[in-house]
Motif scaffolding. Structure first.
Motif, PDB file in Angstrom:
ATOM      1  N   SER A  59     122.749 -11.659  55.884  1.00 46.59           N
ATOM      2  CA  SER A  59     121.837 -10.557  56.176  1.00 46.59           C
ATOM      3  C   SER A  59     120.834 -10.933  57.254  1.00 46.59           C
ATOM      4  O   SER A  59     120.053 -10.092  57.695  1.00 46.59           O
ATOM      5  CB  SER A  59     121.089 -10.128  54.902  1.00 46.59           C
TER       6      SER A  59
ATOM      7  N   SER B 133     125.118  -6.398  66.241  1.00 41.53           N
ATOM      8  CA  SER B 133     125.430  -4.987  65.980  1.00 41.53           C
ATOM      9  C   SER B 133     126.822  -4.791  65.406  1.00 41.53           C
ATOM     10  O   SER B 133     127.133  -3.726  64.861  1.00 41.53           O
ATOM     11  CB  SER B 133     125.263  -4.166  67.260  1.00 41.53           C
TER      12      SER B 133
ATOM     13  N   LYS C 161     120.675  -7.495  58.524  1.00 32.63           N
ATOM     14  CA  LYS C 161     119.497  -6.630  58.489  1.00 32.63           C
ATOM     15  C   LYS C 161     118.412  -7.085  59.473  1.00 32.63           C
ATOM     16  O   LYS C 161     117.544  -6.289  59.827  1.00 32.63           O
ATOM     17  CB  LYS C 161     118.896  -6.624  57.077  1.00 32.63           C
ATOM     18  N   ALA C 162     118.432  -8.346  59.877  1.00 27.47           N
ATOM     19  CA  ALA C 162     117.359  -8.870  60.718  1.00 27.47           C
ATOM     20  C   ALA C 162     117.901  -9.957  61.629  1.00 27.47           C
ATOM     21  O   ALA C 162     118.841 -10.674  61.277  1.00 27.47           O
ATOM     22  CB  ALA C 162     116.223  -9.413  59.853  1.00 27.47           C
TER      23      ALA C 162
ATOM     24  N   LYS D  40     119.505  -1.987  66.268  1.00 31.50           N
ATOM     25  CA  LYS D  40     119.276  -1.288  64.985  1.00 31.50           C
ATOM     26  C   LYS D  40     119.046  -2.264  63.827  1.00 31.50           C
ATOM     27  O   LYS D  40     119.432  -2.025  62.699  1.00 31.50           O
ATOM     28  CB  LYS D  40     120.445  -0.358  64.655  1.00 31.50           C
ATOM     29  N   ARG D  41     118.448  -3.386  64.152  1.00 28.67           N
ATOM     30  CA  ARG D  41     118.042  -4.382  63.151  1.00 28.67           C
ATOM     31  C   ARG D  41     116.617  -4.811  63.476  1.00 28.67           C
ATOM     32  O   ARG D  41     116.197  -4.756  64.642  1.00 28.67           O
ATOM     33  CB  ARG D  41     118.931  -5.630  63.178  1.00 28.67           C
TER      34      ARG D  41
ATOM     35  N   TYR E  42     111.558  -8.015  55.639  1.00 28.49           N
ATOM     36  CA  TYR E  42     112.721  -7.222  56.030  1.00 28.49           C
ATOM     37  C   TYR E  42     113.969  -7.456  55.185  1.00 28.49           C
ATOM     38  O   TYR E  42     114.918  -6.685  55.289  1.00 28.49           O
ATOM     39  CB  TYR E  42     113.035  -7.485  57.511  1.00 28.49           C
TER      40      TYR E  42
END
Length: 405
Positions: free
Chosen positions: A102, A119, A125-126, A188-189, A250
């Motif tokens: 993640s 991506s 996520k980060a 988008k992270r 995050y």
């Protein structure tokens, strides 16, 4: 921290060597670390960051790109794009191990690689970059005096960091063709950009370009006077602390319920530096501090001593207990603070095996506000009901067992 040695096939099926640094407690998340150009998974900054994240419950995979460190394959046949493909291979391998990453962390050109790869990785996520170039072709500057020979002959041996590496024309063509801007804008992270203003390998303007190209949420943290490799222990420690604080915002780190007999969970203390005394102290994934010894006793003075933590527990409990009582009574207590003195030195006692029968803690309670004499006297009495005070005054038992391998 416990470590597993792993191998998995890279972009061209050459076996890549990796270390998976594991939490000593529950596994709450997984991260991947991509090292710098011609470096390896074992650089000091990577080790310290991995240790700090593992103490939070985050497993960290560090691996050598194709042709570097202990990994197979020929470095001369690699490119920036092949590094990205190696990252994808590492990602897929972790998914097969039921440890989908993640978090991605990339140092220097490894930072550029994670920006391009992120991506395509659905569980990430980060993303964190450390000293990363905005333009992958920036790496050519480290051997620009050899470019003509490389372009003429197809490849040439160059000296990087005092070691010989064969650089091919295909490498130059590949890094020159890669443009990170569209990948960063579509990331988008959550993104953390870390860079040292005095970095003489990758200039600070690269951090600005990465930051401007990214959309929110994004953060920038300066590494002050750190060098490009973040080689000094104090700089690596600072980077690790910042990363751990940022990551907690995050990633969803949900520890399991405390085990029976441990109502507040387990405080885990893990050695951070085997050559000194620095310790990572964690109470769950979100609460961290450092324990250490003073410089005079061989430590680095980056945290309180064990006796300091003991005194801090007494002081904090005293202050909280007084505040709770005054709040319940509606008394005009503005502020409270507690000075605690424990007239002992941990390092000295550890060496001498001191077994003093009685320890004395001197506690001075400071109260401000429009309190009358009776209220002040009562709050002083209440201080003695603090649970830590009660624990210290009563006999305690410490049960110690050796963990199984």
């Amino acid at each position: 921290m416990p470590t597993e040695r792993l191998t998995f096939p890279g972009h061209n099926n050459a076996m890549l060597a990796a270390r998976l640094d594991l939490p000593t407690g529950p596994h709450l998340a997984t991260a991947m670390f991509a090292h710098c150009f011609t470096c390896s998974k074992n650089i000091a900054a990577a080790r310290r960051i991995a240790a700090r994240l593992a103490a939070m419950g985050i497993a960290v995979l560090r691996f050598d790109f194709t042709g570097l460190g202990h990994s197979g394959g020929e470095f001369a046949n690699t490119t920036f794009s092949s590094n990205v493909d190696d990252l994808t291979a590492a990602f897929e391998h972790l998914k097969k191990l039921n440890r989908p990453p993640s978090l991605l962390i990339g140092h220097s050109l490894g930072g550029s690689a994670v920006l391009k790869a992120a991506s395509t990785m659905d569980t990430v996520k980060a993303v964190i970059t450390i000293g990363a170039p905005f333009d992958p072709a920036h790496v050519i500057k480290s051997f620009d005096g050899e470019i003509d020979g490389i372009l003429k002959d197809g490849q040439a041996a160059v000296s990087l960091g005092g070691r010989p590496f064969t650089i091919s024309k295909s490498f130059i063509d590949d890094v020159s063709a890669n443009n990170l801007a569209p990948h960063i804008s579509k990331l988008k992270r959550a993104l953390l950009v870390m860079h040292a203003p005095l970095d003489d390998i990758v200039g600070i303007e690269n951090a600005s370009q990465i930051f401007q190209a990214a959309k929110h949420p994004k953060s920038f943290v300066t590494l002050d006077n750190a060098d490009h490799l973040v080689s000094r222990p104090e700089d690596a420690e600072y980077a690790a602390e910042v990363i751990s604080a940022w990551v907690a915002r995050y990633l969803i780190l949900r520890p399991p319920a405390p085990p029976p007999g441990a109502p507040e969970g387990i405080v885990r203390v893990a050695e951070a530096d085997a050559s000194g005394f620095l310790q990572d102290v964690n109470s769950g994934p979100l609460h961290h501090t450092l324990a250490d010894e003073p410089l005079a006793y061989g430590g680095t003075n980056k945290g309180m001593t064990p006796y300091g933590f003991l005194a801090a527990g007494l002081g904090a409990c005293t202050s909280m207990t007084i505040r709770m009582y005054a709040r319940r009574k509606g008394w005009p207590l503005d502020t409270v603070w507690v000075d605690v003195n424990h007239d002992k030195v941990h390092a000295r006692d550890a060496e001498t095996g001191s077994q003093s029968k009685v320890d004395t803690f001197k506690r001075i309670v400071h109260l401000t506000g429009k309190l009358d004499a009776d209220q002040r006297a009562r709050l002083l009495e209440i201080a003695n009901t603090c649970p830590v005070h009660q624990t210290l005054e009563r006999s305690s038992r410490v049960v110690t067992v050796l963990a199984s391998d």
